[in-house]
Each structure stands twice: as structure tokens, then as C-alpha cells.
Scaffold this active site. Structure first.
Site, PDB file in Angstrom:
ATOM      1  CG  PHE A  73      -1.829  -1.239   1.265  1.00 42.51           C
ATOM      2  CD1 PHE A  73      -2.940  -1.341   0.442  1.00 42.51           C
ATOM      3  CD2 PHE A  73      -1.530  -2.292   2.110  1.00 42.51           C
ATOM      4  CE1 PHE A  73      -3.743  -2.482   0.471  1.00 42.51           C
ATOM      5  CE2 PHE A  73      -2.327  -3.431   2.152  1.00 42.51           C
ATOM      6  CZ  PHE A  73      -3.444  -3.527   1.321  1.00 42.51           C
ATOM      7  NE  ARG A 119       0.767   7.792   0.999  1.00 42.71           N
ATOM      8  CZ  ARG A 119       0.931   8.777   1.874  1.00 42.71           C
ATOM      9  NH1 ARG A 119       0.333   9.910   1.704  1.00 42.71           N
ATOM     10  NH2 ARG A 119       1.718   8.621   2.929  1.00 42.71           N
ATOM     11  CB  CYS A 136      -1.362   2.186  -8.311  1.00 37.28           C
ATOM     12  SG  CYS A 136       0.380   1.958  -7.960  1.00 37.28           S
ATOM     13  CE  LYS A 139       2.518   9.974  -5.507  1.00 37.33           C
ATOM     14  NZ  LYS A 139       1.996   9.288  -4.354  1.00 37.33           N
TER      15      LYS A 139
HETATM   16  C1  UGA Z   1      -1.643   4.606  -4.724  1.00 41.74           C
HETATM   17  C2  UGA Z   1      -2.219   4.350  -3.320  1.00 41.74           C
HETATM   18  O1  UGA Z   1      -2.416   5.597  -2.649  1.00 41.74           O
HETATM   19  C3  UGA Z   1      -1.281   3.457  -2.500  1.00 41.74           C
HETATM   20  O2  UGA Z   1      -1.889   3.146  -1.258  1.00 41.74           O
HETATM   21  C4  UGA Z   1      -1.042   2.150  -3.283  1.00 41.74           C
HETATM   22  O3  UGA Z   1      -0.129   1.296  -2.617  1.00 41.74           O
HETATM   23  C5  UGA Z   1      -0.451   2.493  -4.636  1.00 41.74           C
HETATM   24  O4  UGA Z   1      -1.365   3.341  -5.347  1.00 41.74           O
HETATM   25  C6  UGA Z   1      -0.220   1.194  -5.375  1.00 41.74           C
HETATM   26  O5  UGA Z   1      -1.183   0.491  -5.670  1.00 41.74           O
HETATM   27  O6  UGA Z   1       0.940   0.814  -5.553  1.00 41.74           O
HETATM   28  P1  UGA Z   1       0.199   6.288  -5.747  1.00 41.74           P
HETATM   29  O7  UGA Z   1      -0.283   5.809  -7.090  1.00 41.74           O
HETATM   30  O8  UGA Z   1       1.648   6.363  -5.470  1.00 41.74           O
HETATM   31  O9  UGA Z   1      -0.433   5.360  -4.583  1.00 41.74           O
HETATM   32  O10 UGA Z   1      -0.357   7.759  -5.580  1.00 41.74           O
HETATM   33  P2  UGA Z   1      -1.508   8.517  -4.771  1.00 41.74           P
HETATM   34  O11 UGA Z   1      -0.885   9.444  -3.816  1.00 41.74           O
HETATM   35  O12 UGA Z   1      -2.514   7.596  -4.257  1.00 41.74           O
HETATM   36  O13 UGA Z   1      -2.142   9.392  -5.953  1.00 41.74           O
HETATM   37  C7  UGA Z   1      -2.734   8.779  -7.106  1.00 41.74           C
HETATM   38  C8  UGA Z   1      -3.312   9.828  -8.009  1.00 41.74           C
HETATM   39  O14 UGA Z   1      -4.481  10.404  -7.453  1.00 41.74           O
HETATM   40  C9  UGA Z   1      -2.401  10.995  -8.344  1.00 41.74           C
HETATM   41  O15 UGA Z   1      -2.498  11.284  -9.715  1.00 41.74           O
HETATM   42  C10 UGA Z   1      -2.937  12.133  -7.510  1.00 41.74           C
HETATM   43  O16 UGA Z   1      -2.673  13.406  -8.059  1.00 41.74           O
HETATM   44  C11 UGA Z   1      -4.407  11.815  -7.523  1.00 41.74           C
HETATM   45  N1  UGA Z   1      -5.136  12.380  -6.375  1.00 41.74           N
HETATM   46  C12 UGA Z   1      -4.909  11.930  -5.120  1.00 41.74           C
HETATM   47  C13 UGA Z   1      -6.106  13.357  -6.594  1.00 41.74           C
HETATM   48  O17 UGA Z   1      -6.348  13.796  -7.746  1.00 41.74           O
HETATM   49  N2  UGA Z   1      -6.802  13.835  -5.525  1.00 41.74           N
HETATM   50  C14 UGA Z   1      -6.591  13.412  -4.256  1.00 41.74           C
HETATM   51  O18 UGA Z   1      -7.277  13.894  -3.329  1.00 41.74           O
HETATM   52  C15 UGA Z   1      -5.605  12.430  -4.046  1.00 41.74           C
END
Ligand code: UGA
Length: 437
Positions: free
Chosen positions: A152, A154, A263, A324
């Protein structure tokens, strides 16, 4: 304990390095000789804050090593983690298990003594059982158990997530395997966090369900943002009001240009396919995917509006193209849809990104790259904030507005206050989830 980590991609590398930092003896295996040479020299092939220090520390302590030789790494290991890629299969949205299954075959022939073969890669329901079958068939004498141990992490916060997890999920079928997994994570759970021991299928689904749920929060808030723009409400106030309810929680309610990364897009698509395979259509997950595609298109319209109706012939400065902040990862980044659309419509695009250029150079042909925001906005017609790097949060907006040909801003991450933007001299400010003045 002796651990073999198969695959030094994002998940494998971070997990292997963190396990070695717990004091375990970890050998990381990869087939890519260039990557291995880099790692052995202490160089880190990905950008992840803190990882370089941790690698150097554990190589020096003799607990962490890298090899191409899978058999050598697996020999005598208490646990072998499969952390190879499971990309989206071309054409049908399924997770491609080619790498998982070929690693499994190789592991089968290398097993010596009782070993727990752990899948860390994100895999569809039933894969761990298929791994067990393959191991038994390829090496009928092997003594092993399989375990599912989804991750999990990030990107950008991976080490902290590994060291201070909300939970560790382990799917097993025997008490012996559970004991090995408990021993591996013992250094962590002395600090009192939940380790959930469950069956294989539930562990596999926890991972997909968690990612799809988080993606759903994002698509939900992005849809609300569109409604806010029409009704005059402010999405920031709506998110805050919703998030104050503990049952909802305030995380993952930031409206923006849609989710990207390695992811959420891959896992939502794979989960939707799993639902179809089992004749349980996952309508919410399918809608989440569709909304995310629509959001990116809406962002292109916003930039067009910021440019007065057409981007043709306009110079547009884009801040941030990685999916991100705090990563160099460009996979499924909204920028990969938005920037080419702007160029296709006749704009010339300048990009500033603290880490994005190395990967982005090939993925975004036709843009020009700049290190300095103030230089990159000289004579520009629009400033677009696409990724909310900290470096972009406290810019001298007056200086920027003065340097631009047309002081127009499309803040697609809502990092600036509309009043501050107007006071700095911007004539146009378009953001997400607020009526544009
Ligand atoms: C995500 C999950 O958060 C992790 O728990 C998981 O382990 C991982 O996928 C995985 O499966 O390996 P990650 O892809 O690194 O992690 O990034 P996040 O921080 O979750 O962001 C994902 C996307 O959602 C980004 O593009 C971010 O900009 C977007 N986001 C996130 C939003 O647009 N709004 C938000 O409020 C949060």
C-alpha cells in the site's frame, strides 16, 4: 531471516530495502544488467525521497545485495517475494501475469527447504492459487506455502508508508506460513499496528478494493467540482465540509485533473475486468474510470478558456507534468493527455518540472523544457499548474504576471487563492470546482 526479492521495480526495491533495514538479509534479483550495475554502485534508478541513503546504509551493513542469479538468491531463503510488474494487458484491461508466472517457474526450480513464496505484485483473485499450482507442478518435491502480501505504498512517501503502515495484510493457508510472515514484519508490529492474517482471495481483493475506493473518492470529488462550477459553490468548501465527517474522512477529496500513476488506472481497470469475469458487473468502478477520462478532457477546455477560447498560436507554460509531486513517474499522468491536446490545437508548450524531464522528454515530444519558472513564463499567454510540487506553491505571482504577454492562469490543482491571483495582476484565473469570474 533470509529474503529473496524478485524484481527491483518500485515495489520490489522499496520493500527489499526496507526489509534489509529491519535487519533481515535481503537479496534483490533483477534481469536488467544495467539496473543491477546501477544499484550495486549505490545509484537509485527511481526518484524516491530517502531511498538512496537507505540503500547505501544497508549495502554497507552487508544486509542488502543485488544479483541477476535468481537460484542463488532463492537458495535457503525463508521467504521469496514476487514483486515483478503486472501491467495492463493490451486490448482487454486484464492484469498481465506473464512476468509473475515466469518468475514462479524459475523460483520452483530453485527452492531448497521450506520456503514461503509471497506475491507482492498486485494480482487478480485466484493468482496465488495458480502460483501454488505452478510451483507444485514444476517441482513436485518442493516444500513451500504461498502467501499474498499486497503493498500500500504511495510513491514519494513509500519509505514512510512501509515503516509506518496503517496495516499489513497477509493472506495464507497455513499456520506455518503465517508465522514466517509474522517474523518478517515483527520489527514493525512491535510498534503496534494491525497485521491482518486472512485467506488468499481476501488479501488479493483488499488491494484492488482499496485502490478502487480511493480512486472513487477522487472521481466523486471531481464530479462534484463540475457541479460546483455551474452552481457557484466552491469545491474546497464542499470537500472540507464533507471531510469533517469522520465517516467520510478528508483524504483523497482534492479535486484536480484526474488520477494517474502506475496503480489507480491499472488497478481500477483490472478490477472491472475481474467483475466481468465473475459476472458481477462493478458499475461503480466502471463509472470511476469513465469519470476520470472525462475530467482530463474538461481540463483541456479550461486551458482553452484561460487562453480566451483558442490555444492556437498561444504560448503556454505548464508547471508539473509528473502524475503527482515527489516522483519522476509519468505513467498515466494527466499531462500525457492534456499537453499533446494543446500542442495538437496549435499551442507551443513550455514545461517546468523538478523531476519530470528524464522520463517526459520522450513522452511529450514537441515541448520545450525549462528549469526556471520565471524564465519559462516570459512572453507566455497562459500559465497552467498541472502538478502541485511544493516549488510551485509560493511563486512570486506579481513577477510572473508582469513577465507574461497575457497574465492568465489555469490552476488545475487549486493551489492559489483566487483573490491573491487577481491582486497579483492576473486578468484571468480559472481553477477547478469554482465558478470562473
Ligand atoms: C496509490 C495508493 O495511494 C497506494 O496506497 C497504493 O499502494 C499504490 O497506489 C499502489 O497500488 O501501488 P500512488 O499511485 O503512489 O499510490 O499515488 P496517490 O498518492 O494515491 O495518488 C494517485 C493519483 O491520485 C495521483 O495522480 C494524484 O494526483 C491523484 N489524487 C490523489 C487526486 O487527484 N486527488 C486526491 O485527493 C488524491
Amino acid at each position: 531471516m533470509k529474503i529473496a526479492m524478485i524484481g527491483t521495480g518500485y515495489v520490489g526495491l522499496v520493500s527489499g530495502v526496507c526489509f534489509s533495514d529491519f535487519g533481515h538479509n535481503v537479496v534483490c534479483v533483477d534481469k536488467n544488467p544495467q539496473k543491477l550495475a546501477q544499484l550495486k554502485a549505490g545509484e537509485v534508478p527511481i526518484f524516491e525521497p530517502g531511498l538512496d541513503t537507505l540503500i547505501a546504509k544497508n549495502i554497507a551493513a552487508g544486509r542488502l545485495s543485488f544479483t541477476e542469479n535468481l537460484a542463488e538468491a532463492v537458495d535457503g531463503a525463508d521467504a521469496v517475494f514476487i514483486a515483478v510488474g503486472t501491467p495492463t494487458r493490451r486490448g482487454d484491461g486484464h492484469a498481465d501475469l506473464t512476468y509473475v508466472m515466469s518468475a514462479t517457474e524459475e523460483i520452483a526450480h530453485a527452492l531448497t527447504g521450506y520456503t514461503v513464496v509471497v506475491t507482492k505484485s498486485t494480482v487478480p483473485v485466484g493468482t496465488n492459487r495458480a502460483v501454488a499450482k505452478t510451483l507444485a507442478k514444476a517441482n513436485p518435491n518442493a516444500e513451500f506455502d504461498v502467501a499474498s502480501n499486497p503493498e500500500f505504498l504511495r510513491e514519494g512517501a513509500a519509505i514512510d508508508d512501509f515503516m509506518r503502515p496503517d496495516r499489513v495484510v497477509v493472506g495464507v493457508e497455513s499456520a506455518r506460513a503465517a508465522e514466517v510472515m509474522r517474523d518478517i514484519y515483527r520489527p514493525l508490529y512491535l510498534r503496534d499496528f494491525p497485521i491482518q492474517i486472512t485467506d488468499l482471495e481476501s488479501a488479493e481483493l483488499v488491494k484492488y478494493a482499496s485502490n478502487a475506493f480511493l480512486a472513487m473518492k477522487i472521481s466523486f470529488i471531481n464530479e462534484m467540482a463540475a457541479l460546483c462550477e455551474r452552481t457557484g459553490a466552491d469545491i474546497k468548501a464542499v470537500s472540507r465540509g464533507m471531510g469533517l465527517d469522520n465517516r467520510i474522512g478528508n483524504k483523497f477529496l482534492h479535486a484536480g485533473p484526474g488520477y494517474g500513476g502506475s496503480c489507480f488506472p491499472k488497478d481500477t481497470s483490472a478490477l472491472a475486468r475481474i467483475g466481468q469475469d465473475y459476472s458481477v458487473p462493478l458499475q461503480l468502478t466502471e463509472a470511476v474510470i469513465k469519470v476520470n477520462e472525462d475530467v482530463k478532457r474538461r481540463m483541456i477546455e479550461k486551458v482553452r478558456d484561460a487562453c480566451g477560447g483558442s490555444v492556437n498560436g498561444k504560448v503556454i507554460t505548464v508547471l508539473g507534468v509528473t502524475f503527482k509531486p515527489n516522483t519522476d513517474d509519468m505513467r498515466e499522468a494527466p499531462s500525457l493527455t492534456i499537453v499533446p491536446a494543446l500542442i495538437g490545437a496549435g499551442a507551443s508548450v513550455r514545461v517546468v518540472d523538478p523531476q519530470g524531464q528524464r522520463e517526459g522528454r520522450d513522452l511529450l515530444p514537441g515541448v520545450s523544457w525549462d528549469d526556471d519558472v520565471y524564465k519559462a513564463v516570459e512572453g507566455a499567454d497562459a500559465l497552467v499548474i498541472l502538478t502541485e510540487w511544493n516549488e510551485f506553491r509560493a511563486l512570486d505571482l506579481k513577477r510572473i504576471a508582469a513577465a507574461m504577454r497575457q497574465p492568465a492562469m489555469a490552476d488545475l490543482r487549486n493551489i492559489y487563492d483566487p483573490e491573491d491571483v487577481a491582486n497579483a495582476g492576473f486578468s484571468t484565473h480559472i481553477s477547478v470546482g469554482r465558478a470562473s469570474p
